[in-house]
Design a protein around this motif. Sequence first.
Motif, mmCIF file in Angstrom:
data_model
loop_
_atom_site.group_PDB
_atom_site.id
_atom_site.type_symbol
_atom_site.label_atom_id
_atom_site.label_comp_id
_atom_site.label_asym_id
_atom_site.label_seq_id
_atom_site.Cartn_x
_atom_site.Cartn_y
_atom_site.Cartn_z
ATOM 1 N N ILE A 1 33.850 38.531 -23.209
ATOM 2 C CA ILE A 1 32.452 38.140 -23.229
ATOM 3 C C ILE A 1 32.235 37.039 -22.209
ATOM 4 O O ILE A 1 32.958 36.043 -22.193
ATOM 5 C CB ILE A 1 32.048 37.662 -24.638
ATOM 6 C CG1 ILE A 1 32.218 38.807 -25.641
ATOM 7 C CG2 ILE A 1 30.617 37.152 -24.654
ATOM 8 C CD1 ILE A 1 31.946 38.401 -27.067
ATOM 9 N N ASP A 2 31.268 37.218 -21.338
ATOM 10 C CA ASP A 2 30.983 36.219 -20.314
ATOM 11 C C ASP A 2 30.631 34.885 -20.945
ATOM 12 O O ASP A 2 29.940 34.814 -21.961
ATOM 13 C CB ASP A 2 29.826 36.682 -19.419
ATOM 14 C CG ASP A 2 30.223 37.854 -18.542
ATOM 15 O OD1 ASP A 2 31.430 37.997 -18.296
ATOM 16 O OD2 ASP A 2 29.339 38.597 -18.114
ATOM 17 N N GLN A 3 31.105 33.820 -20.343
ATOM 18 C CA GLN A 3 30.780 32.475 -20.789
ATOM 19 C C GLN A 3 29.479 32.025 -20.127
ATOM 20 O O GLN A 3 29.054 32.574 -19.121
ATOM 21 C CB GLN A 3 31.922 31.523 -20.436
ATOM 22 C CG GLN A 3 33.247 31.877 -21.103
ATOM 23 C CD GLN A 3 33.152 31.863 -22.613
ATOM 24 O OE1 GLN A 3 32.685 30.895 -23.197
ATOM 25 N NE2 GLN A 3 33.582 32.942 -23.250
ATOM 26 N N PHE A 4 28.858 31.022 -20.718
ATOM 27 C CA PHE A 4 27.654 30.463 -20.119
ATOM 28 C C PHE A 4 27.688 28.953 -20.260
ATOM 29 O O PHE A 4 27.831 28.419 -21.356
ATOM 30 C CB PHE A 4 26.394 31.006 -20.789
ATOM 31 C CG PHE A 4 25.127 30.416 -20.225
ATOM 32 C CD1 PHE A 4 24.659 30.819 -18.982
ATOM 33 C CD2 PHE A 4 24.421 29.444 -20.918
ATOM 34 C CE1 PHE A 4 23.508 30.275 -18.447
ATOM 35 C CE2 PHE A 4 23.262 28.891 -20.393
ATOM 36 C CZ PHE A 4 22.810 29.310 -19.149
ATOM 37 N N HIS B 1 26.249 29.873 -12.991
ATOM 38 C CA HIS B 1 25.813 30.659 -14.134
ATOM 39 C C HIS B 1 24.297 30.847 -14.108
ATOM 40 O O HIS B 1 23.575 30.021 -13.552
ATOM 41 C CB HIS B 1 26.230 29.985 -15.442
ATOM 42 C CG HIS B 1 27.706 30.012 -15.677
ATOM 43 N ND1 HIS B 1 28.288 29.650 -16.875
ATOM 44 C CD2 HIS B 1 28.734 30.369 -14.872
ATOM 45 C CE1 HIS B 1 29.602 29.786 -16.789
ATOM 46 N NE2 HIS B 1 29.893 30.206 -15.580
ATOM 47 N N SER B 2 23.838 31.936 -14.710
ATOM 48 C CA SER B 2 22.404 32.236 -14.680
ATOM 49 C C SER B 2 21.945 32.837 -16.004
ATOM 50 O O SER B 2 22.730 33.420 -16.749
ATOM 51 C CB SER B 2 22.075 33.191 -13.531
ATOM 52 O OG SER B 2 22.715 34.439 -13.719
ATOM 53 N N ALA C 1 22.309 25.345 -14.069
ATOM 54 C CA ALA C 1 22.341 26.816 -14.067
ATOM 55 C C ALA C 1 20.998 27.379 -13.591
ATOM 56 O O ALA C 1 19.963 26.724 -13.694
ATOM 57 C CB ALA C 1 22.668 27.333 -15.456
ATOM 58 N N ASP C 2 21.064 28.596 -13.088
ATOM 59 C CA ASP C 2 19.847 29.285 -12.627
ATOM 60 C C ASP C 2 19.170 29.913 -13.839
ATOM 61 O O ASP C 2 19.542 30.997 -14.275
ATOM 62 C CB ASP C 2 20.233 30.348 -11.595
ATOM 63 C CG ASP C 2 19.035 31.147 -11.108
ATOM 64 O OD1 ASP C 2 17.899 30.647 -11.244
ATOM 65 O OD2 ASP C 2 19.229 32.262 -10.593
ATOM 66 N N ILE C 3 18.181 29.215 -14.406
ATOM 67 C CA ILE C 3 17.509 29.665 -15.629
ATOM 68 C C ILE C 3 16.042 29.926 -15.321
ATOM 69 O O ILE C 3 15.337 29.039 -14.839
ATOM 70 C CB ILE C 3 17.622 28.609 -16.744
ATOM 71 C CG1 ILE C 3 19.099 28.320 -17.047
ATOM 72 C CG2 ILE C 3 16.898 29.076 -18.002
ATOM 73 C CD1 ILE C 3 19.309 27.179 -18.017
ATOM 74 N N THR C 4 15.594 31.149 -15.582
ATOM 75 C CA THR C 4 14.196 31.503 -15.352
ATOM 76 C C THR C 4 13.648 32.216 -16.584
ATOM 77 O O THR C 4 14.384 32.884 -17.316
ATOM 78 C CB THR C 4 14.031 32.417 -14.127
ATOM 79 O OG1 THR C 4 14.696 33.675 -14.369
ATOM 80 C CG2 THR C 4 14.611 31.771 -12.875
ATOM 81 N N ALA D 1 25.697 38.876 -29.119
ATOM 82 C CA ALA D 1 26.953 38.261 -28.692
ATOM 83 C C ALA D 1 26.877 37.630 -27.307
ATOM 84 O O ALA D 1 27.841 36.996 -26.875
ATOM 85 C CB ALA D 1 28.078 39.300 -28.718
ATOM 86 N N SER D 2 25.770 37.778 -26.621
ATOM 87 C CA SER D 2 25.633 37.213 -25.278
ATOM 88 C C SER D 2 25.697 35.693 -25.337
ATOM 89 O O SER D 2 24.938 35.055 -26.066
ATOM 90 C CB SER D 2 24.304 37.650 -24.655
ATOM 91 O OG SER D 2 24.007 36.882 -23.505
ATOM 92 N N ARG D 3 26.618 35.092 -24.572
ATOM 93 C CA ARG D 3 26.774 33.643 -24.596
ATOM 94 C C ARG D 3 25.511 32.934 -24.100
ATOM 95 O O ARG D 3 25.110 31.909 -24.649
ATOM 96 C CB ARG D 3 27.966 33.227 -23.727
ATOM 97 C CG ARG D 3 29.304 33.742 -24.208
ATOM 98 C CD ARG D 3 29.641 33.267 -25.601
ATOM 99 N NE ARG D 3 31.022 33.596 -25.944
ATOM 100 C CZ ARG D 3 31.472 33.723 -27.162
ATOM 101 N NH1 ARG D 3 30.644 33.587 -28.181
ATOM 102 N NH2 ARG D 3 32.735 33.996 -27.391
ATOM 103 N N SER D 4 24.891 33.478 -23.059
ATOM 104 C CA SER D 4 23.692 32.833 -22.524
ATOM 105 C C SER D 4 22.542 32.918 -23.516
ATOM 106 O O SER D 4 21.792 31.952 -23.707
ATOM 107 C CB SER D 4 23.296 33.463 -21.183
ATOM 108 O OG SER D 4 23.047 34.857 -21.317
#
Length: 311
Positions: A88-91, A98-99, A127-130, A286-289
């Motif tokens: 699972i990708d980390q954030f 990270h985005s 992080a790139d958050i939009t 389950a998405s870390r972001s």
Amino acid sequence: MNIDDLDLDYRLLRLFLTIYDQGSVTAAAVLLGVGQPTVSHGLERLRHVVGDPLFVRAGRGITPTAHAHDMAPRIRHMLEDMRSLTRIDQFDPNNPQHSLHCTIGANDYEAAVVLSALFACVQSLAADITFKIRPVRRKQDMVDKLRDGKLDLAITLDYGGNASDIMQRSLFDENVQCYFDPRFHPNPPDTLDRYCAASHARIVFDDDDEASAIDAALAKRGRSRRTVLQVATFDNLPRLISGTPVIATLPIRLADSVMAGYAVCRCPVVLPSYRFCQSWHVRNAASRSHQWLRDEIFRIARVIDVKKSGL
């Protein structure tokens, strides 16, 4: 001999890359923790699948063929993609690499009370958050958009559903109070008589002109109110009733934002509180972001609750 392309499995590709990097079948066997015959057998199988010798004798060692040189970077990239399927990708919100790009379903109340604080918070992060904010008018509309991916998250009233694929977390409970211009109301409309005698503005999200919970509660007591203005958003209402005797019965948490500058009093019509929640589809569970975003929204909601309670 008929060789299926699907015979190129992960272990065979890893074996090739280890031989390529080590420049030796013996060294590859040591690194892989297997016997040299196992590596030689795997290499021979790979040669049959690819149709190229891949490695040829060069003095006491071996050297890759031109085709092996061409294969190596593609296989390296393929193996990395395959590895990514099992983790699972980390954030990290403070990592500029990270985005998070999220479409949130919310109306102007939720934008004013929750999302304004969220948006201010993420401006200080690396992080790139939009965000894309989309209106949600009906409960089923929210559920449908979460299911088809048009929304990643929604902040709305508790939709009261039992859909097994929609997850939900409570944020806070809300109540209403009266907002008014004290120049036109020397006595606050906090009694039933003064409340019913006043002219009212109300929010109607849908096209249909249904009686609100307030009207239903008044009707049970044999009373009614006169509604002179209906609007579809909270943002428009304060500008329209400014400098008029019209009052509005709206959520308490709007006092510091949309309805700032208006006098307030308790609503004489006793109504149960209503709950706001954040909802998401199980695909994002389950998405870390997405987990970070949901936790941040919950944290903001707790701060809002503390401010309201005055603790």
